[in-house]
Design a protein around this motif. Structure first.
Motif, PDB file in Angstrom:
ATOM      1  N   ALA A  40     -18.199  28.161  48.907  1.00 16.72           N
ATOM      2  CA  ALA A  40     -17.513  27.072  49.606  1.00 16.72           C
ATOM      3  C   ALA A  40     -16.226  27.639  50.179  1.00 16.72           C
ATOM      4  CB  ALA A  40     -17.221  25.922  48.641  1.00 16.72           C
ATOM      5  N   TYR A  41     -16.217  27.967  51.470  1.00 12.72           N
ATOM      6  CA  TYR A  41     -15.042  28.576  52.084  1.00 12.72           C
ATOM      7  C   TYR A  41     -13.953  27.529  52.308  1.00 12.72           C
ATOM      8  CZ  TYR A  41     -17.505  32.966  52.878  1.00 12.72           C
ATOM      9  OH  TYR A  41     -18.177  34.155  52.698  1.00 12.72           O
ATOM     10  N   ASP A  42     -12.732  27.919  51.997  1.00 14.11           N
ATOM     11  CA  ASP A  42     -11.576  27.032  52.121  1.00 14.11           C
ATOM     12  C   ASP A  42     -10.828  27.254  53.428  1.00 14.11           C
ATOM     13  OD1 ASP A  42      -9.712  25.117  50.608  1.00 14.11           O
ATOM     14  OD2 ASP A  42      -8.346  26.718  51.206  1.00 14.11           O
ATOM     15  N   ALA A  43     -11.028  28.399  54.069  1.00 12.53           N
ATOM     16  CA  ALA A  43     -10.328  28.729  55.311  1.00 12.53           C
ATOM     17  C   ALA A  43     -11.251  29.545  56.203  1.00 12.53           C
ATOM     18  CB  ALA A  43      -9.042  29.505  55.018  1.00 12.53           C
ATOM     19  N   LEU A  44     -11.254  29.225  57.491  1.00 11.49           N
ATOM     20  CA  LEU A  44     -12.072  29.919  58.484  1.00 11.49           C
ATOM     21  C   LEU A  44     -11.235  30.208  59.717  1.00 11.49           C
ATOM     22  CD1 LEU A  44     -15.311  27.705  58.505  1.00 11.49           C
ATOM     23  CD2 LEU A  44     -15.104  29.961  57.448  1.00 11.49           C
ATOM     24  N   ALA A  45     -11.538  31.312  60.397  1.00  9.20           N
ATOM     25  CA  ALA A  45     -10.889  31.617  61.666  1.00  9.20           C
ATOM     26  C   ALA A  45     -11.730  32.635  62.414  1.00  9.20           C
ATOM     27  CB  ALA A  45      -9.474  32.157  61.452  1.00  9.20           C
ATOM     28  N   PHE A  46     -11.870  32.449  63.721  1.00  5.38           N
ATOM     29  CA  PHE A  46     -12.502  33.464  64.553  1.00  5.38           C
ATOM     30  C   PHE A  46     -11.492  34.553  64.879  1.00  5.38           C
ATOM     31  CE2 PHE A  46     -15.855  30.392  65.520  1.00  5.38           C
ATOM     32  CZ  PHE A  46     -16.967  31.224  65.673  1.00  5.38           C
ATOM     33  N   SER A  47     -11.974  35.791  64.989  1.00  9.34           N
ATOM     34  CA  SER A  47     -11.136  36.853  65.525  1.00  9.34           C
ATOM     35  C   SER A  47     -10.843  36.542  66.991  1.00  9.34           C
ATOM     36  CB  SER A  47     -11.850  38.204  65.397  1.00  9.34           C
ATOM     37  OG  SER A  47     -13.080  38.176  66.114  1.00  9.34           O
ATOM     38  N   PRO A  48      -9.749  37.068  67.561  1.00 13.23           N
ATOM     39  CA  PRO A  48      -9.392  36.729  68.938  1.00 13.23           C
ATOM     40  C   PRO A  48     -10.462  37.055  69.968  1.00 13.23           C
ATOM     41  CG  PRO A  48      -7.507  37.700  67.823  1.00 13.23           C
ATOM     42  CD  PRO A  48      -8.675  37.855  66.897  1.00 13.23           C
ATOM     43  N   ASP A  49     -11.333  38.041  69.695  1.00 17.09           N
ATOM     44  CA  ASP A  49     -12.394  38.352  70.652  1.00 17.09           C
ATOM     45  C   ASP A  49     -13.652  37.525  70.414  1.00 17.09           C
ATOM     46  OD1 ASP A  49     -13.552  39.480  68.396  1.00 17.09           O
ATOM     47  OD2 ASP A  49     -13.539  41.538  69.153  1.00 17.09           O
ATOM     48  N   GLY A  50     -13.669  36.718  69.345  1.00 17.63           N
ATOM     49  CA  GLY A  50     -14.796  35.850  69.069  1.00 17.63           C
ATOM     50  C   GLY A  50     -15.981  36.520  68.425  1.00 17.63           C
ATOM     51  N   GLY A  51     -15.902  37.825  68.169  1.00 17.91           N
ATOM     52  CA  GLY A  51     -17.054  38.533  67.632  1.00 17.91           C
ATOM     53  C   GLY A  51     -17.210  38.443  66.137  1.00 17.91           C
ATOM     54  N   THR A  52     -16.180  37.970  65.443  1.00 16.37           N
ATOM     55  CA  THR A  52     -16.169  37.968  63.982  1.00 16.37           C
ATOM     56  C   THR A  52     -15.603  36.654  63.478  1.00 16.37           C
ATOM     57  OG1 THR A  52     -15.788  40.367  63.995  1.00 16.37           O
ATOM     58  CG2 THR A  52     -15.332  39.209  61.943  1.00 16.37           C
ATOM     59  N   LEU A  53     -16.118  36.214  62.345  1.00 18.68           N
ATOM     60  CA  LEU A  53     -15.582  35.038  61.671  1.00 18.68           C
ATOM     61  C   LEU A  53     -14.940  35.498  60.368  1.00 18.68           C
ATOM     62  CD1 LEU A  53     -15.475  31.911  61.913  1.00 18.68           C
ATOM     63  CD2 LEU A  53     -17.533  31.837  60.505  1.00 18.68           C
ATOM     64  N   TRP A  54     -13.670  35.162  60.192  1.00 17.13           N
ATOM     65  CA  TRP A  54     -12.958  35.488  58.962  1.00 17.13           C
ATOM     66  C   TRP A  54     -13.003  34.282  58.027  1.00 17.13           C
ATOM     67  CZ3 TRP A  54      -8.396  37.047  62.539  1.00 17.13           C
ATOM     68  CH2 TRP A  54      -8.643  38.316  63.091  1.00 17.13           C
ATOM     69  N   ALA A  55     -13.197  34.527  56.741  1.00 18.53           N
ATOM     70  CA  ALA A  55     -13.377  33.426  55.792  1.00 18.53           C
ATOM     71  C   ALA A  55     -12.731  33.765  54.454  1.00 18.53           C
ATOM     72  CB  ALA A  55     -14.864  33.136  55.580  1.00 18.53           C
ATOM     73  N   ALA A  56     -12.184  32.748  53.800  1.00 14.93           N
ATOM     74  CA  ALA A  56     -11.559  32.923  52.490  1.00 14.93           C
ATOM     75  C   ALA A  56     -11.843  31.678  51.644  1.00 14.93           C
ATOM     76  CB  ALA A  56     -10.050  33.136  52.648  1.00 14.93           C
ATOM     77  N   PRO A  57     -11.997  31.856  50.322  1.00 14.41           N
ATOM     78  CA  PRO A  57     -11.937  33.101  49.550  1.00 14.41           C
ATOM     79  C   PRO A  57     -13.228  33.894  49.666  1.00 14.41           C
ATOM     80  CG  PRO A  57     -12.444  31.285  48.096  1.00 14.41           C
ATOM     81  CD  PRO A  57     -12.208  30.676  49.458  1.00 14.41           C
ATOM     82  N   SER A  58     -13.216  35.136  49.197  1.00 11.47           N
ATOM     83  CA  SER A  58     -14.380  35.998  49.273  1.00 11.47           C
ATOM     84  C   SER A  58     -15.496  35.503  48.357  1.00 11.47           C
ATOM     85  CB  SER A  58     -13.997  37.425  48.881  1.00 11.47           C
ATOM     86  OG  SER A  58     -15.132  38.225  48.678  1.00 11.47           O
ATOM     87  N   ALA A  59     -16.742  35.624  48.815  1.00 11.90           N
ATOM     88  CA  ALA A  59     -17.893  35.247  47.993  1.00 11.90           C
ATOM     89  C   ALA A  59     -17.983  36.105  46.745  1.00 11.90           C
ATOM     90  CB  ALA A  59     -19.173  35.369  48.814  1.00 11.90           C
TER      91      ALA A  59
END
Length: 398
Positions: free
Chosen positions: A109-128
């Motif tokens: 259950a991710y608490d925070a999400l963000a796309f990288s500025p180029d849109g190629g990657t999704l950053w997520a926290a906390p780690s699985a």
């Protein structure tokens, strides 16, 4: 003289007024979310109109402490694509109306999400795999973890250049406002930099870069309705204030929006008015509400309009008409200057051991932190804790 004019408005659920508005960085799209509600309202803001494109049924968000919070969402930086954390899945919504669930790794259950500025990657926290000690780097199409990275929380703000991001690493005694290079290409993790802003205690909202990239604002914290603004790239403290000394009055937490004009910050209030603040002169103009309905959230759209959520559940789109139009934002080398004055932190090990700290007024070297033993009553919690630890070591001979 600045004039606010209502372009459009729509009603909403008064039981669950929007507490967070997330606008697409380039397209006339936004999302409204609220604690305790399963409804994620996707909004079309094209040509000064305001209408619902979709209402997604999504599990309400939950903080690490178990209390309810608005759902976690992230817009793709270029495409009309939204990702929402839905319990142990990621829900992807596209402008064609499709909504496809993507299973997260290990039922995270991710608490925070963000796309990288180029849109190629999704950053997520906390780690699985590692919880809040690390964060995940995801393939946005499959949800697969392609790498892990340093811990971050709350949210990510992208500098207008796209070459730098800011986020938080929160702790009860102190919060680090971290700056990072976004990396290039798929599977690119944030590369945390050593130069760091240190904030007292925790509970802050995500840092927010101004439209010209020359200021960053931080709203918080868990104990007072504080507002801090720092110049960029110097990280000099420009403004540090408490919005209200009356603890019986609850201010909206996501109530900041930068104007297109340099140094102008909008603040939503519990009386329904909007404050237009020049952060350098600290001069504010109050724009009264016609009906005194409190603001519950505020955001700036991609075109520079203001999207306002109200405590009665309604949403209002406002145009900002100033005497002088916002000047064109000229390219500058602020990010290059910042990067030249710092370096990447190591990818592994204790991050705190490598950070160079500033509170906006002075820098704190390792020697400063190792030797401080005296503090004043108004000093921040982190400094008083550090001084107490140093006194204990001196007295015990350790």
């Amino acid at each position: 003289m600045t004039e606010l004019a209502a372009l459009a408005r729509i009603p909403g659920d008064s039981a669950f007024p929007a507490e967070r508005l997330t606008c697409h960085p380039r397209l006339p799209l936004a999302v409204a979310t609220s604690s305790g509600s399963r409804a994620v309202r996707v909004l079309d803001l094209a040509e000064g109109h305001l209408r619902e494109l979709a209402v997604l049924d999504v599990e309400p968000g939950t903080s690490p402490w178990g209390d309810s919070r608005p759902q976690t969402v992230a817009w793709h930086p270029h495409r009309p694509l939204l990702v929402v954390a839905d319990g142990e899945s990621l829900l992807r919504w596209a402008a064609d109306g499709s909504a496809d669930p993507v299973r997260t790794p290990a039922g995270t259950a991710y608490d925070a999400l963000a796309f990288s500025p180029d849109g190629g990657t999704l950053w997520a926290a906390p780690s699985a795999e590692d919880g809040w000690e690390r964060s995940d780097v995801l393939d946005p199409g499959t949800g697969a973890v392609t790498a892990t990275a340093r811990q971050w929380d709350t949210g990510v703000s992208v500098h207008p250049s796209g070459a730098l991001v800011a986020t938080l690493s929160s702790d009860q005694g102190a919060t680090s406002c971290l700056f990072a290079r976004p990396g290039d290409g798929p599977a690119s993790a944030m590369r945390t930099l050593r130069q760091t802003l240190i904030l007292d205690v925790d509970g802050y909202g995500a840092p927010l870069f101004s439209a010209d990239g020359r200021h960053v604002a931080v709203r918080g914290n868990a104990y007072v309705d504080s507002l801090d603004v720092f110049a960029f790239p110097s990280l000099r403290s420009v403004l540090s204030t408490t919005l209200s000394e009356d603890r019986s009055v609850e201010w909206p937490h996501d109530n900041l929006a930068w104007d297109a004009r340099p140094g102008t910050l909008w603040i939503g209030t519990p009386t329904g008015s909007l404050l237009e603040l020049d952060v350098e002169s600290e001069e504010a103009t109050e724009h009264a509400s016609p009906d005194d309905v409190p603001v519950s959230a505020l955001a700036a759209t991609a075109t520079g309009d203001l999207l306002v959520a109200r405590a009665d559940g309604g949403l209002v789109l406002l145009s900002v008409r100033a005497d002088a139009p916002a000047p064109a934002v000229e390219p500058n080398d602020d990010v290059a200057v910042f990067l030249a004055g710092t370096e990447d932190a190591p990818l592994e090990g204790e991050l705190d051991d490598h950070l160079v700290l500033t509170d906006g007024t002075r820098d704190w070297t390792d020697d400063d932190l190792a030797t401080v033993t005296e503090t004043a009553p108004g000093d921040p919690t982190w400094l008083r804790i550090q001084a107490s630890m140093n006194r204990f070591r001196a007295e015990s001979g350790t």
